[in-house]
Write an enzyme that holds these catalytic residues in place. Structure first.
Site, PDB file in Angstrom:
ATOM      1  N   GLU A 133      -5.704 -56.372 101.276  1.00 42.25           N
ATOM      2  CA  GLU A 133      -4.682 -57.390 101.491  1.00 42.25           C
ATOM      3  C   GLU A 133      -3.309 -56.812 101.156  1.00 42.25           C
ATOM      4  O   GLU A 133      -3.161 -55.981 100.270  1.00 42.25           O
ATOM      5  CB  GLU A 133      -4.976 -58.599 100.598  1.00 42.25           C
ATOM      6  N   CYS A 184       4.445 -55.993  99.575  1.00 38.59           N
ATOM      7  CA  CYS A 184       3.598 -55.729  98.414  1.00 38.59           C
ATOM      8  C   CYS A 184       2.348 -55.036  98.941  1.00 38.59           C
ATOM      9  O   CYS A 184       1.537 -55.621  99.646  1.00 38.59           O
ATOM     10  CB  CYS A 184       3.273 -57.042  97.717  1.00 38.59           C
ATOM     11  N   CYS A 235     -10.342 -51.952  91.976  1.00 42.77           N
ATOM     12  CA  CYS A 235      -9.621 -51.183  90.956  1.00 42.77           C
ATOM     13  C   CYS A 235     -10.550 -50.935  89.790  1.00 42.77           C
ATOM     14  O   CYS A 235     -11.271 -51.835  89.351  1.00 42.77           O
ATOM     15  CB  CYS A 235      -8.392 -51.956  90.492  1.00 42.77           C
ATOM     16  N   CYS A 262      -8.658 -54.919  84.435  1.00 45.27           N
ATOM     17  CA  CYS A 262      -7.940 -55.794  83.497  1.00 45.27           C
ATOM     18  C   CYS A 262      -8.626 -57.156  83.511  1.00 45.27           C
ATOM     19  O   CYS A 262      -9.102 -57.607  84.561  1.00 45.27           O
ATOM     20  CB  CYS A 262      -6.473 -55.919  83.902  1.00 45.27           C
ATOM     21  N   CYS A 304      -7.489 -60.031  86.188  1.00 48.07           N
ATOM     22  CA  CYS A 304      -7.098 -59.618  87.536  1.00 48.07           C
ATOM     23  C   CYS A 304      -8.276 -59.707  88.512  1.00 48.07           C
ATOM     24  O   CYS A 304      -9.329 -59.100  88.282  1.00 48.07           O
ATOM     25  CB  CYS A 304      -6.562 -58.185  87.480  1.00 48.07           C
ATOM     26  N   SER A 341       4.078 -49.913  90.363  1.00 42.13           N
ATOM     27  CA  SER A 341       3.658 -50.665  89.182  1.00 42.13           C
ATOM     28  C   SER A 341       2.368 -50.053  88.644  1.00 42.13           C
ATOM     29  O   SER A 341       1.423 -49.810  89.398  1.00 42.13           O
ATOM     30  CB  SER A 341       3.419 -52.120  89.583  1.00 42.13           C
ATOM     31  N   HIS A 353       2.051 -56.416  78.935  1.00 40.46           N
ATOM     32  CA  HIS A 353       1.252 -57.593  78.519  1.00 40.46           C
ATOM     33  C   HIS A 353       1.150 -57.816  77.013  1.00 40.46           C
ATOM     34  O   HIS A 353       1.024 -58.942  76.565  1.00 40.46           O
ATOM     35  CB  HIS A 353      -0.173 -57.559  79.095  1.00 40.46           C
ATOM     36  N   ASN A 405      -1.816 -66.226  87.323  1.00 38.09           N
ATOM     37  CA  ASN A 405      -2.225 -66.874  88.567  1.00 38.09           C
ATOM     38  C   ASN A 405      -3.733 -67.044  88.555  1.00 38.09           C
ATOM     39  O   ASN A 405      -4.463 -66.065  88.537  1.00 38.09           O
ATOM     40  CB  ASN A 405      -1.855 -65.988  89.776  1.00 38.09           C
ATOM     41  N   CYS A 410       0.357 -62.373  92.577  1.00 33.08           N
ATOM     42  CA  CYS A 410      -0.138 -61.232  91.812  1.00 33.08           C
ATOM     43  C   CYS A 410      -1.521 -61.487  91.259  1.00 33.08           C
ATOM     44  O   CYS A 410      -1.777 -62.534  90.674  1.00 33.08           O
ATOM     45  CB  CYS A 410       0.738 -61.002  90.594  1.00 33.08           C
TER      46      CYS A 410
HETATM   47  N1  SAH Z   1      -2.419 -51.890  89.167  1.00 35.77           N
HETATM   48  C1  SAH Z   1      -1.028 -52.056  89.025  1.00 35.77           C
HETATM   49  C2  SAH Z   1      -0.384 -52.772  90.195  1.00 35.77           C
HETATM   50  C3  SAH Z   1      -1.119 -53.926  90.798  1.00 35.77           C
HETATM   51  S1  SAH Z   1      -1.234 -55.392  89.811  1.00 35.77           S
HETATM   52  C4  SAH Z   1      -0.674 -52.735  87.720  1.00 35.77           C
HETATM   53  O1  SAH Z   1      -1.577 -53.228  87.050  1.00 35.77           O
HETATM   54  O2  SAH Z   1       0.491 -52.724  87.366  1.00 35.77           O
HETATM   55  C5  SAH Z   1       0.429 -56.035  89.907  1.00 35.77           C
HETATM   56  C6  SAH Z   1       0.809 -56.951  88.739  1.00 35.77           C
HETATM   57  O3  SAH Z   1       0.061 -58.167  88.793  1.00 35.77           O
HETATM   58  C7  SAH Z   1       0.528 -56.346  87.383  1.00 35.77           C
HETATM   59  O4  SAH Z   1       1.637 -56.509  86.524  1.00 35.77           O
HETATM   60  C8  SAH Z   1      -0.633 -57.165  86.884  1.00 35.77           C
HETATM   61  O5  SAH Z   1      -0.677 -57.210  85.486  1.00 35.77           O
HETATM   62  C9  SAH Z   1      -0.359 -58.506  87.492  1.00 35.77           C
HETATM   63  N2  SAH Z   1      -1.525 -59.378  87.583  1.00 35.77           N
HETATM   64  C10 SAH Z   1      -2.788 -59.030  87.842  1.00 35.77           C
HETATM   65  N3  SAH Z   1      -3.577 -60.122  87.845  1.00 35.77           N
HETATM   66  C11 SAH Z   1      -2.782 -61.188  87.586  1.00 35.77           C
HETATM   67  C12 SAH Z   1      -3.009 -62.590  87.514  1.00 35.77           C
HETATM   68  N4  SAH Z   1      -4.211 -63.121  87.699  1.00 35.77           N
HETATM   69  N5  SAH Z   1      -1.959 -63.378  87.264  1.00 35.77           N
HETATM   70  C13 SAH Z   1      -0.725 -62.861  87.100  1.00 35.77           C
HETATM   71  N6  SAH Z   1      -0.451 -61.545  87.172  1.00 35.77           N
HETATM   72  C14 SAH Z   1      -1.475 -60.720  87.421  1.00 35.77           C
HETATM   73 FE1  SF4 Z   2      -6.119 -52.778  88.435  1.00 35.81          FE
HETATM   74 FE2  SF4 Z   2      -3.579 -53.609  88.139  1.00 35.81          FE
HETATM   75 FE3  SF4 Z   2      -5.596 -55.362  88.446  1.00 35.81          FE
HETATM   76 FE4  SF4 Z   2      -5.381 -53.996  86.180  1.00 35.81          FE
HETATM   77  S1  SF4 Z   2      -3.898 -55.499  86.977  1.00 35.81           S
HETATM   78  S2  SF4 Z   2      -7.283 -54.326  87.347  1.00 35.81           S
HETATM   79  S3  SF4 Z   2      -4.643 -52.032  86.939  1.00 35.81           S
HETATM   80  S4  SF4 Z   2      -4.895 -53.885  89.939  1.00 35.81           S
END
Ligand code: SAH
Ligand code: SF4
Length: 361
Positions: A90, A103, A110, A114, A117, A190, A214, A291, A334
């Site tokens: 996506e 984006c 990944c 995290c 995510c 990022s 974070h 989110n 995000c």
């Molecule tokens: N892997 C990279 C880039 C992709 S994620 C990274 O982690 O930076 C892009 C951003 O979205 C990151 O700052 C991540 O922490 C944030 N993110 C991921 N899941 C999220 C969620 N459920 N709600 C809000 N932000 C989120």
């Molecule tokens: Fe991967 Fe970024 Fe999602 Fe963490 S926030 S799992 S590094 S995509």
């Protein structure tokens, strides 16, 4: 048969020379394909008939198939693209005033995983090829509306620094005058904090950097961003300090995903301030309220908690923006990107169980 989208500049020069063509052919081809969006060799007026024949015989141009293009009420749109392997990725397009931000995804899934995510929760599938990264912007510029992309953020699916060599070649094309002609300040990578590659990026292509921080405390960050166990905050801050010397605007964006009752108290903000002051890192903060997504573990903090967190940072003289939730109604915000069609959220443990296991509540 080579896919021209998959060749870096150097590889394209070499391939042209293997075909008996001078190096500048690579630049001409790049201008046609990426600068002007032309894929039909016949229309490339400064390319000789002989070379057009060789291109037709020995190369192909392969771009992902658009499976779905959903538009949210706020103008944000989300593309669902099918790769040759059958996997889905996506990408999101975010209009804001004069800006049109792409984006872009860097991986299918990944490995960092995290805890908040959707992409990470789906596990790692593969690195995107150079062509698969670049195609996302090519499609936006040439197959969708007339407006062209002005900014790129590598904030889609995946950890860009764990697909470093393809990322580096894609960035070169984003910045190249033959390609997309974007300036370093308009391209942002990022990262969750893959320290060795922050140093490499500084050397190779210091575009704007956003770090997903974070938390300013290793114990909590270990639980939220597991890669912190490998590269703890001390190492991450040193890398940020080095990077900021080359950062386009001299600062690093610190992203903080705010999770209700987990990392959104005033004392969490103060911990972060102490950390960045200790390491003398110039930053701007970008707060991202969590989110939610199907199978997700956390809750979005109430507005007053977010405001309180913001004031704690501002009170210490920091610049803070709160990221508007964009494209919410198409799950384009995000962390909601999960290749929805293939999404297989791990179901073996209920959300509550996993939160308890993580020990963050
Ligand atoms: N892997 C990279 C880039 C992709 S994620 C990274 O982690 O930076 C892009 C951003 O979205 C990151 O700052 C991540 O922490 C944030 N993110 C991921 N899941 C999220 C969620 N459920 N709600 C809000 N932000 C989120
Ligand atoms: Fe991967 Fe970024 Fe999602 Fe963490 S926030 S799992 S590094 S995509």
């Amino acid at each position: 048969m080579i896919n021209i989208f998959d060749l870096s500049k150097q590889e394209l020069v070499r391939w042209c020379s293997d075909m008996g063509e001078p190096p500048f052919r690579a630049s001409q081809l790049t201008k046609w394909i990426h600068g002007k969006g032309v894929l039909d060799f016949e229309r490339m007026s400064n390319i000789s008939t002989k070379f057009k024949g060789l291109l037709l015989e020995h190369s192909r141009i392969l771009i992902p198939e658009i499976i779905q293009h959903q538009k949210a009420l706020d103008g944000t749109s989300k593309l669902l693209l099918k790769l040759e392997s059958g996997e889905m990725i996506e990408s999101v397009i975010i209009p804001e005033g004069e800006r049109l931000t792409a984006c872009i995804s860097s991986q299918v899934g990944c490995a960092v995983d995290c805890s908040f995510c959707a992409t990470g929760n789906n596990g790692f599938k593969k690195n995107l090829s150079l062509g698969e990264i670049i195609s996302q912007i090519w499609i936006m510029n040439n197959l969708l509306g007339p407006a062209k992309i002005t900014n790129v953020v590598m904030m889609g699916m995946g950890e860009p620094l764990l697909n470093y060599s393809n990322l580096k070649n894609a960035l070169a094309l984003f910045l190249s005058d033959d390609g997309y002609g974007l300036s370093k300040r308009k391209v942002t990578v990022s990262t969750s904090g893959v320290v060795p590659f922050i140093y490499k990026l500084k050397e190779d292509c210091p575009v704007s950097l956003a770090v997903s921080l974070h938390s300013g405390n290793n114990d909590l960050r270990n639980k939220l961003v597991p890669i912190n166990k490998k590269y703890p905050l001390e190492q991450l801050m040193e890398a940020c300090w080095e990077y900021q010397k080359s950062a386009p605007r001299g600062f690093i964006t610190m992203e903080i995903t705010l999770l209700n009752g987990v990392n959104d108290e005033e004392n969490h903000a103060i911990e972060i301030i102490k950390l960045i002051e200790k390491y003398k890192v110039s930053v701007k903060f970008n707060l991202i309220p969590y989110n939610p997504y199907s199978g997700g573990l956390f809750e979005t903090p109430a507005l007053k908690r977010i405001e309180r967190y913001r004031r704690a940072l501002q009170g210490a003289g920091q610049i803070v923006t709160i990221r508007k939730t964009r494209g919410d109604d198409v799950s384009g915000a995000c962390g909601q990107l999960a290749g929805s069609f293939l999404s297989r959220i791990k179901q073996n443990n209920g959300p509550k169980d996993k939160i308890q296991r993580l020990g963050v509540l």
